[in-house]
Design a protein around this motif. Structure first.
Motif, mmCIF file in Angstrom:
data_model
loop_
_atom_site.group_PDB
_atom_site.id
_atom_site.type_symbol
_atom_site.label_atom_id
_atom_site.label_comp_id
_atom_site.label_asym_id
_atom_site.label_seq_id
_atom_site.Cartn_x
_atom_site.Cartn_y
_atom_site.Cartn_z
ATOM 1 N N LEU A 161 -1.913 2.126 -8.518
ATOM 2 C CA LEU A 161 -3.240 2.486 -8.026
ATOM 3 C C LEU A 161 -3.364 3.999 -7.872
ATOM 4 O O LEU A 161 -2.420 4.666 -7.446
ATOM 5 C CB LEU A 161 -3.488 1.842 -6.658
ATOM 6 C CG LEU A 161 -3.480 0.321 -6.598
ATOM 7 C CD1 LEU A 161 -3.545 -0.149 -5.142
ATOM 8 C CD2 LEU A 161 -4.628 -0.258 -7.392
ATOM 9 N N ARG A 199 1.615 2.047 -3.427
ATOM 10 C CA ARG A 199 0.402 2.235 -4.219
ATOM 11 C C ARG A 199 0.402 1.379 -5.479
ATOM 12 O O ARG A 199 0.065 1.840 -6.562
ATOM 13 C CB ARG A 199 0.181 3.705 -4.547
ATOM 14 C CG ARG A 199 -0.240 4.489 -3.323
ATOM 15 C CD ARG A 199 -0.672 5.895 -3.563
ATOM 16 N NE ARG A 199 -1.233 6.161 -4.864
ATOM 17 C CZ ARG A 199 -1.078 7.310 -5.507
ATOM 18 N NH1 ARG A 199 -0.375 8.285 -4.984
ATOM 19 N NH2 ARG A 199 -1.635 7.505 -6.681
ATOM 20 N N GLN A 226 -4.920 7.284 -5.877
ATOM 21 C CA GLN A 226 -5.080 7.509 -4.439
ATOM 22 C C GLN A 226 -6.426 6.966 -3.962
ATOM 23 O O GLN A 226 -6.511 6.342 -2.901
ATOM 24 C CB GLN A 226 -4.959 8.996 -4.118
ATOM 25 C CG GLN A 226 -3.548 9.515 -4.271
ATOM 26 C CD GLN A 226 -3.445 11.008 -4.016
ATOM 27 O OE1 GLN A 226 -4.451 11.727 -3.941
ATOM 28 N NE2 GLN A 226 -2.223 11.494 -3.880
ATOM 29 N N LYS A 258 -7.272 -0.131 1.248
ATOM 30 C CA LYS A 258 -6.970 -0.034 2.687
ATOM 31 C C LYS A 258 -8.216 -0.331 3.520
ATOM 32 O O LYS A 258 -8.157 -1.063 4.508
ATOM 33 C CB LYS A 258 -6.427 1.356 3.029
ATOM 34 C CG LYS A 258 -4.997 1.575 2.604
ATOM 35 C CD LYS A 258 -4.549 2.981 2.980
ATOM 36 C CE LYS A 258 -3.140 3.269 2.515
ATOM 37 N NZ LYS A 258 -2.726 4.649 2.808
ATOM 38 N N THR A 297 -6.328 3.205 -3.756
ATOM 39 C CA THR A 297 -5.519 2.805 -2.602
ATOM 40 C C THR A 297 -6.344 2.876 -1.324
ATOM 41 O O THR A 297 -6.281 1.980 -0.485
ATOM 42 C CB THR A 297 -4.267 3.696 -2.481
ATOM 43 O OG1 THR A 297 -3.517 3.600 -3.706
ATOM 44 C CG2 THR A 297 -3.381 3.270 -1.320
ATOM 45 N N GLU A 298 -7.149 3.915 -1.184
ATOM 46 C CA GLU A 298 -8.003 4.055 -0.004
ATOM 47 C C GLU A 298 -9.044 2.938 0.069
ATOM 48 O O GLU A 298 -9.314 2.403 1.145
ATOM 49 C CB GLU A 298 -8.673 5.431 0.023
ATOM 50 C CG GLU A 298 -7.738 6.567 0.373
ATOM 51 C CD GLU A 298 -6.992 6.328 1.691
ATOM 52 O OE1 GLU A 298 -7.639 5.960 2.704
ATOM 53 O OE2 GLU A 298 -5.758 6.492 1.702
ATOM 54 N N MET A 337 0.825 -1.193 0.000
ATOM 55 C CA MET A 337 0.000 0.000 0.000
ATOM 56 C C MET A 337 0.870 1.258 0.000
ATOM 57 O O MET A 337 0.484 2.246 -0.605
ATOM 58 C CB MET A 337 -0.925 0.017 1.214
ATOM 59 C CG MET A 337 -2.055 -1.014 1.162
ATOM 60 S SD MET A 337 -3.261 -0.767 -0.159
ATOM 61 C CE MET A 337 -2.711 -1.907 -1.380
#
Length: 133
Positions: free
Chosen positions: A21, A4, A23, A30, A26-27, A1
């Motif tokens: 990825l 990314r 942003q 997560k 990525t979130e 992560m």
């Protein structure tokens, strides 16, 4: 992560690859990985309910996808069409063919071109920026 990127191992052409990825993506990853109901014995990021064998398979999005299509009035729209759209928008955003192929996983420029559908309206803007003497 932190980097990314996601490593895809189960791909159409059976070749693993790293995919960058955004942003936002990525979130989402997560949040999915930190899901409090995430089973410890499940290595899937997006998991479904256990099957008859007690094992969890990938999340089945078909029902929600069909509901969204119906609500939007897009009967003749497939999930795979989003790949065509993404490839086209990445090219229009200025990424090179090689960069787009690295993201999309296309092995040949011929296949990448088959997936790329540029909008004439966007080409007009680019033409207007060209100074012809």
């Amino acid at each position: 992560m932190k980097r990314r990127v996601v490593r895809l191992t189960d791909t159409k052409n059976n070749e693993a690859r790293l995919v960058p990825l955004t942003q936002a993506a990525t979130e989402v990853f997560k949040q999915a990985l930190n899901n409090p109901v995430r089973p410890l014995d499940c290595d899937l990021v997006f998991f479904g309910e256990p099957g008859r064998d007690g094992k969890r398979g990938p999340y089945a999005y078909t029902k929600l996808w069909n509901q969204a299509k119906k609500k939007a009035g897009l009967d003749d729209f497939r999930f795979h069409d989003l790949r065509h759209e993404a490839v086209s928008r990445l090219v229009e955003a200025g990424l090179s063919d090689q960069e787009v192929a690295a993201i999309s996983g296309h092995k040949s420029m011929q296949m990448l071109r088959r997936y790329t559908h540029l909008r004439a309206e966007d080409l007009v803007e680019k033409l207007d920026k060209i100074i012809i003497n």
